[in-house]
Design a protein around this motif. Structure first.
Motif, PDB file in Angstrom:
ATOM      1  N   ARG A 172       0.904  -1.277   0.098  1.00 42.65           N
ATOM      2  CA  ARG A 172      -0.061  -0.026   0.151  1.00 42.65           C
ATOM      3  C   ARG A 172       0.975   1.337  -0.062  1.00 42.65           C
ATOM      4  NH1 ARG A 172      -3.913   1.084   5.027  1.00 42.65           N
ATOM      5  NH2 ARG A 172      -1.809   1.531   5.983  1.00 42.65           N
ATOM      6  N   ASP A 173       1.732   1.377   1.008  1.00 43.36           N
ATOM      7  CA  ASP A 173       2.484   2.683   0.843  1.00 43.36           C
ATOM      8  C   ASP A 173       3.440   2.964  -0.178  1.00 43.36           C
ATOM      9  OD1 ASP A 173       1.402   3.162   3.484  1.00 43.36           O
ATOM     10  OD2 ASP A 173       2.996   2.350   4.592  1.00 43.36           O
ATOM     11  N   ILE A 174       3.878   1.834  -0.731  1.00 45.70           N
ATOM     12  CA  ILE A 174       4.621   1.839  -2.106  1.00 45.70           C
ATOM     13  C   ILE A 174       3.994   2.328  -3.216  1.00 45.70           C
ATOM     14  CG2 ILE A 174       5.832   0.537  -3.685  1.00 45.70           C
ATOM     15  CD1 ILE A 174       6.485  -1.465  -1.420  1.00 45.70           C
ATOM     16  N   ILE A 175       2.715   1.829  -3.271  1.00 38.14           N
ATOM     17  CA  ILE A 175       1.726   2.345  -4.567  1.00 38.14           C
ATOM     18  C   ILE A 175       1.336   3.954  -4.131  1.00 38.14           C
ATOM     19  CG2 ILE A 175      -0.252   1.898  -5.842  1.00 38.14           C
ATOM     20  CD1 ILE A 175       2.186  -0.118  -6.057  1.00 38.14           C
ATOM     21  N   ILE A 176       1.116   4.376  -2.834  1.00 35.59           N
ATOM     22  CA  ILE A 176       0.575   5.579  -2.544  1.00 35.59           C
ATOM     23  C   ILE A 176       2.001   6.327  -3.002  1.00 35.59           C
ATOM     24  CG2 ILE A 176       0.492   7.269  -0.757  1.00 35.59           C
ATOM     25  CD1 ILE A 176      -1.306   4.933   0.593  1.00 35.59           C
ATOM     26  N   ASN A 177       3.062   6.187  -2.714  1.00 36.34           N
ATOM     27  CA  ASN A 177       4.188   7.102  -3.123  1.00 36.34           C
ATOM     28  C   ASN A 177       4.366   7.067  -4.375  1.00 36.34           C
ATOM     29  OD1 ASN A 177       4.981   8.018  -0.727  1.00 36.34           O
ATOM     30  ND2 ASN A 177       5.964   6.164  -0.052  1.00 36.34           N
ATOM     31  N   TYR A 178       4.151   6.087  -5.267  1.00 40.54           N
ATOM     32  CA  TYR A 178       4.368   5.775  -6.578  1.00 40.54           C
ATOM     33  C   TYR A 178       3.472   6.877  -7.406  1.00 40.54           C
ATOM     34  CZ  TYR A 178       4.524   3.768 -11.324  1.00 40.54           C
ATOM     35  OH  TYR A 178       4.546   3.790 -12.576  1.00 40.54           O
ATOM     36  N   VAL A 179       2.201   6.560  -6.918  1.00 42.77           N
ATOM     37  CA  VAL A 179       1.259   7.638  -7.416  1.00 42.77           C
ATOM     38  C   VAL A 179       1.407   8.984  -7.000  1.00 42.77           C
ATOM     39  CG1 VAL A 179      -1.149   8.055  -7.512  1.00 42.77           C
ATOM     40  CG2 VAL A 179      -0.593   5.753  -7.614  1.00 42.77           C
ATOM     41  N   LYS A 180       1.778   9.093  -5.920  1.00 44.06           N
ATOM     42  CA  LYS A 180       2.115  10.660  -5.422  1.00 44.06           C
ATOM     43  C   LYS A 180       3.233  11.267  -6.501  1.00 44.06           C
ATOM     44  CE  LYS A 180       3.980  13.015  -1.371  1.00 44.06           C
ATOM     45  NZ  LYS A 180       4.465  12.826  -0.049  1.00 44.06           N
ATOM     46  N   ASN A 181       4.247  10.589  -6.790  1.00 49.07           N
ATOM     47  CA  ASN A 181       5.281  11.134  -7.624  1.00 49.07           C
ATOM     48  C   ASN A 181       5.128  10.973  -9.090  1.00 49.07           C
ATOM     49  OD1 ASN A 181       7.080  11.643  -5.140  1.00 49.07           O
ATOM     50  ND2 ASN A 181       7.081   9.703  -4.852  1.00 49.07           N
ATOM     51  N   GLN A 182       3.808  10.773  -9.651  1.00 46.38           N
ATOM     52  CA  GLN A 182       3.636  10.598 -10.916  1.00 46.38           C
ATOM     53  C   GLN A 182       4.526  11.631 -11.839  1.00 46.38           C
ATOM     54  OE1 GLN A 182       2.180   8.129 -13.296  1.00 46.38           O
ATOM     55  NE2 GLN A 182       2.792   7.312 -11.382  1.00 46.38           N
ATOM     56  N   LYS A 183       4.469  12.797 -11.397  1.00 48.41           N
ATOM     57  CA  LYS A 183       5.021  13.784 -12.264  1.00 48.41           C
ATOM     58  C   LYS A 183       6.527  13.896 -12.347  1.00 48.41           C
ATOM     59  CE  LYS A 183       1.360  17.162 -11.408  1.00 48.41           C
ATOM     60  NZ  LYS A 183       0.181  16.258 -10.985  1.00 48.41           N
ATOM     61  N   GLU A 184       7.271  13.436 -11.338  1.00 50.43           N
ATOM     62  CA  GLU A 184       8.660  13.174 -11.217  1.00 50.43           C
ATOM     63  C   GLU A 184       8.962  11.868 -12.186  1.00 50.43           C
ATOM     64  OE1 GLU A 184      11.664  14.243 -10.349  1.00 50.43           O
ATOM     65  OE2 GLU A 184      10.515  15.719 -10.131  1.00 50.43           O
ATOM     66  N   HIS A 185       8.070  11.104 -11.866  1.00 44.66           N
ATOM     67  CA  HIS A 185       8.334   9.638 -12.613  1.00 44.66           C
ATOM     68  C   HIS A 185       8.320   9.849 -14.165  1.00 44.66           C
ATOM     69  CE1 HIS A 185       7.827   5.279 -13.408  1.00 44.66           C
ATOM     70  NE2 HIS A 185       6.709   5.496 -14.209  1.00 44.66           N
ATOM     71  N   HIS A 186       7.461  10.504 -14.629  1.00 44.37           N
ATOM     72  CA  HIS A 186       7.302  10.768 -16.096  1.00 44.37           C
ATOM     73  C   HIS A 186       8.259  11.433 -16.608  1.00 44.37           C
ATOM     74  CE1 HIS A 186       4.004   7.789 -16.851  1.00 44.37           C
ATOM     75  NE2 HIS A 186       3.398   8.365 -15.556  1.00 44.37           N
ATOM     76  N   LYS A 187       9.070  12.080 -15.967  1.00 52.55           N
ATOM     77  CA  LYS A 187      10.307  12.627 -16.522  1.00 52.55           C
ATOM     78  C   LYS A 187      11.348  11.652 -17.129  1.00 52.55           C
ATOM     79  CE  LYS A 187      10.218  16.766 -13.741  1.00 52.55           C
ATOM     80  NZ  LYS A 187      10.846  17.486 -12.440  1.00 52.55           N
ATOM     81  N   ASN A 188      11.112  10.457 -16.633  1.00 54.45           N
ATOM     82  CA  ASN A 188      12.030   9.322 -16.984  1.00 54.45           C
ATOM     83  C   ASN A 188      11.274   8.186 -17.706  1.00 54.45           C
ATOM     84  OD1 ASN A 188      14.140  10.568 -15.564  1.00 54.45           O
ATOM     85  ND2 ASN A 188      13.629   9.744 -13.731  1.00 54.45           N
ATOM     86  N   GLU A 189      10.014   7.996 -17.774  1.00 52.76           N
ATOM     87  CA  GLU A 189       9.428   7.132 -18.387  1.00 52.76           C
ATOM     88  C   GLU A 189       8.009   7.476 -18.978  1.00 52.76           C
ATOM     89  OE1 GLU A 189       8.496   2.466 -17.326  1.00 52.76           O
ATOM     90  OE2 GLU A 189       7.713   3.764 -15.724  1.00 52.76           O
ATOM     91  N   MET A 190       7.987   7.237 -20.351  1.00 57.02           N
ATOM     92  CA  MET A 190       6.655   7.655 -21.168  1.00 57.02           C
ATOM     93  C   MET A 190       5.554   6.664 -20.349  1.00 57.02           C
ATOM     94  SD  MET A 190       7.664  10.148 -22.878  1.00 57.02           S
ATOM     95  CE  MET A 190       6.279  10.536 -23.743  1.00 57.02           C
ATOM     96  N   PHE A 191       4.403   7.177 -20.756  1.00 56.82           N
ATOM     97  CA  PHE A 191       3.070   6.583 -20.252  1.00 56.82           C
ATOM     98  C   PHE A 191       2.784   5.273 -21.076  1.00 56.82           C
ATOM     99  CE2 PHE A 191      -1.421   5.579 -21.229  1.00 56.82           C
ATOM    100  CZ  PHE A 191      -1.816   5.139 -19.907  1.00 56.82           C
ATOM    101  N   TYR A 192       3.217   5.157 -22.243  1.00 54.21           N
ATOM    102  CA  TYR A 192       3.001   3.561 -22.878  1.00 54.21           C
ATOM    103  C   TYR A 192       4.045   2.854 -22.296  1.00 54.21           C
ATOM    104  CZ  TYR A 192       3.943   0.315 -26.699  1.00 54.21           C
ATOM    105  OH  TYR A 192       4.418  -0.885 -27.202  1.00 54.21           O
ATOM    106  N   ASP A 193       5.215   3.161 -21.982  1.00 56.25           N
ATOM    107  CA  ASP A 193       6.135   2.208 -21.470  1.00 56.25           C
ATOM    108  C   ASP A 193       5.879   1.973 -20.085  1.00 56.25           C
ATOM    109  OD1 ASP A 193       8.089   2.357 -23.816  1.00 56.25           O
ATOM    110  OD2 ASP A 193       8.816   4.208 -23.048  1.00 56.25           O
ATOM    111  N   GLU A 194       5.401   3.042 -19.219  1.00 57.60           N
ATOM    112  CA  GLU A 194       4.823   2.535 -17.709  1.00 57.60           C
ATOM    113  C   GLU A 194       3.580   1.681 -17.809  1.00 57.60           C
ATOM    114  OE1 GLU A 194       3.349   5.383 -14.057  1.00 57.60           O
ATOM    115  OE2 GLU A 194       2.325   5.530 -16.293  1.00 57.60           O
TER     116      GLU A 194
END
Length: 147
Positions: free
Chosen positions: A107-129
């Motif tokens: 749960r906490d891992i996924i909460i943080n994953y969703v929370k950091n979407q804007k940062e995450h997508h600087k390195n991975e495109m939606f299609y790849d994600e």
């Protein structure tokens, strides 16, 4: 009394993955969706996204089917977005979606994953994600439907 622990990360994109969710008004969209989630007797743990898709991490009330839950979120938010004039380029959501289950330990891992979407997508495109999440969750897919 019903007890449940059904965590879902739900992901869906704008129609044709057009970048129509503006940074200036995304928080208003997220609050609107939170209201839908609450009305469905579900708990929202995190919502976030970028211009062309959103992630919703919530539980699912036993009285609601996943398909109905997602249909209602997409339909209601689509109408609201078009009527609000806050998202003038928005034309709707894509028909498809991804929904992945998680355990309490994740749960906490996924909460943080969703929370950091804007940062995450600087390195991975939606299609790849999206493709990565399908593979990680053991979901068979046809690549032509991911485009």
């Amino acid at each position: 009394m019903s007890y449940r622990q059904i965590f879902y990360q739900i992901i869906f994109a704008t129609k044709n993955r057009r970048k129509t969710i503006t940074e200036a008004h995304c928080e208003e969209l997220y609050k609107y969706i939170w209201g839908i989630v609450k009305n469905k007797k579900c708990n929202l743990y995190r919502i976030n996204g970028i211009e062309d898709h959103i992630h919703i991490f919530s539980d699912l009330h036993p009285s609601t089917s996943l398909a109905d839950y997602i249909r209602d979120i997409k339909a209601s938010s689509s109408i609201w977005m078009k009527n609000s004039n806050l998202f003038p380029e928005f034309r709707g959501w894509q028909e498809s979606y991804g929904a992945f289950t998680y355990s309490i330990k994740e749960r906490d891992i996924i909460i943080n994953y969703v929370k950091n979407q804007k940062e995450h997508h600087k390195n991975e495109m939606f299609y790849d994600e999206y493709k990565r999440l399908l593979i990680e969750n053991g979901v068979e897919f046809d690549e032509k439907y991911l485009l």
